[in-house]
Design an enzyme around this catalytic site. Sequence first.
Site, PDB file in Angstrom:
ATOM      1  N   LYS A  23       0.717  -1.414   0.001  1.00 51.09           N
ATOM      2  CA  LYS A  23       0.419   0.088   0.055  1.00 51.09           C
ATOM      3  C   LYS A  23       0.731   1.237  -0.171  1.00 51.09           C
ATOM      4  O   LYS A  23       0.605   2.465  -0.353  1.00 51.09           O
ATOM      5  CB  LYS A  23      -0.960   0.324   1.057  1.00 51.09           C
ATOM      6  CG  LYS A  23      -1.412   1.196   1.616  1.00 51.09           C
ATOM      7  CD  LYS A  23      -2.210   1.095   2.819  1.00 51.09           C
ATOM      8  CE  LYS A  23      -2.595   2.885   3.383  1.00 51.09           C
ATOM      9  NZ  LYS A  23      -2.020   3.595   3.910  1.00 51.09           N
ATOM     10  N   ASN A  24       2.125   1.267   0.424  1.00 48.28           N
ATOM     11  CA  ASN A  24       2.662   2.579   1.084  1.00 48.28           C
ATOM     12  C   ASN A  24       3.544   2.769  -0.043  1.00 48.28           C
ATOM     13  O   ASN A  24       4.027   4.074  -0.758  1.00 48.28           O
ATOM     14  CB  ASN A  24       3.514   2.644   2.719  1.00 48.28           C
ATOM     15  CG  ASN A  24       2.455   2.357   3.491  1.00 48.28           C
ATOM     16  OD1 ASN A  24       1.693   2.993   3.533  1.00 48.28           O
ATOM     17  ND2 ASN A  24       3.065   2.288   4.517  1.00 48.28           N
ATOM     18  N   ASP A 122      -5.129   8.511   8.518  1.00 45.31           N
ATOM     19  CA  ASP A 122      -5.317   7.916   9.226  1.00 45.31           C
ATOM     20  C   ASP A 122      -5.379   8.657  10.942  1.00 45.31           C
ATOM     21  O   ASP A 122      -4.721  10.257  10.610  1.00 45.31           O
ATOM     22  CB  ASP A 122      -4.188   7.430  10.574  1.00 45.31           C
ATOM     23  CG  ASP A 122      -4.355   5.664  10.099  1.00 45.31           C
ATOM     24  OD1 ASP A 122      -5.942   5.036  10.015  1.00 45.31           O
ATOM     25  OD2 ASP A 122      -3.704   4.560   9.505  1.00 45.31           O
ATOM     26  N   ASP A 321       4.159   0.733  11.766  1.00 42.23           N
ATOM     27  CA  ASP A 321       3.347  -0.258  11.722  1.00 42.23           C
ATOM     28  C   ASP A 321       2.834  -1.492  11.673  1.00 42.23           C
ATOM     29  O   ASP A 321       1.663  -1.977  11.881  1.00 42.23           O
ATOM     30  CB  ASP A 321       3.254  -0.164  10.098  1.00 42.23           C
ATOM     31  CG  ASP A 321       2.815   1.393   8.753  1.00 42.23           C
ATOM     32  OD1 ASP A 321       2.175   2.125  10.158  1.00 42.23           O
ATOM     33  OD2 ASP A 321       3.022   1.445   7.742  1.00 42.23           O
TER      34      ASP A 321
END
Length: 436
Positions: A23-24, A122, A321
């Site tokens: 994702k990142n 977030d 994370d």
Amino acid sequence: MSSAFEVRGGNRLKGEIIPQGAKNEALQIISAVMLTPEKVTITNIPDIVDVNLLIELLGDAGVKINRISRDTCEFQADSIDLKYMETPEFKKKSGKLRGAVMIAGPLLARFGKAFVPKPGGDKIGRRRLDTHIIGFEKLGAQFVYDADDNYFRLEAGNGLKGTYMLLDEPSVTGTANIVMAAVMAEGFTTIYNAACEPYLQQLCKMLNRMGAKISGIGSNMLTIEGVKYLGGCEHRMLPDMIEIGSFIGLAAMTQSEITIKDAGVEHLGIIPEKFRQLGIQLEIRGNDIYIPSQETYEIQTFLDGSILTIYDNPWPGFTPDLLSIVLVVATQARGSVMIHQKMFESRLFFVDKLIDMGAQIVLCDPHRAVVIGLGRQHPLRGITMSSPDIRAGVSLLIAALSADGKSTIQNIDQIDRGYQYIDERLRKLGAEIKRV
């Protein structure tokens, strides 16, 4: 009304699972397609909300998009509509997506102007944009903040000029954005205290294939010689290391035998070692990770016998994370560990839910928690809970899968933002999980 996961815990899982694309990495790589009018083909794209929103946003801005399959997409940014980026529609849409800030660097490099929404995403403490904006200013951009619209406008009327800069923090997105702006700036740019995560290395390698001249890749000092034009290329994303860490934790918690296929082992850095410190056995088999079913796992101590501390650091340190995952996994280990979350303020605010489930955790302050592993004497109990952010959401899901009885996890949009079809993929391993 958003949906929830209903989970019945206590099953041992078994089988193989393939991690999604990172994702990142995706948010950076997909933004980089705006640097060239030529076609760019990207594979192993994760099919998740954050990434799909960014692709949609590029489409709205005039990028031609051909989605060949769910994980492969062709982009061609040969007719970008800059006026669209001043519309209320763009401001509203981009404000919902943290990754939208990543298009600023490419737009500034190619067109000399960009628009940046104030970030969404977030709730894990302050996530400032200073590194991005200061970097752009050093390259010669002027910026104006429009308080009414919550919006930054950047302009480089005389083009960007290479320079030396020392970043105040090795921000991954900040470094990526500045690199994308600098590849077409005039002269040389040196970025010191640059982030060096695998995602960023992937971006730099892709830009070099497009014709950029970046050296120092993988170190914290990048040197960029500006070029006039970038061309098209093909790029494949790495597997998502956060997902891989999550699956290692899941296997240990549920006493399951799981093989993680195509795990991009050479790019995982210190991650496998941190899980081994929790006593989890894992074998690297080629590019796969095999986790055997383990009755118990014991947290190691430091050599002098003192309690293990696991903390986050910029790469090649341990990624923040995965701290939520490590914390959950430690609740069922034997022994104690101190989890120290340095990089974000509110990442530990989900431990109250684990305590409700029966875990023994002392929350010392917003940054530190001591986990007293119960060695499975008391399994966790299923409860109803809500997920505050993407990584906590998956940590709670792992807790629920190992708990006795039924758990309900609400607000799972947060999980869907970062993990594709997670319920379907876990069901294939034998998990009892359904969307309600």
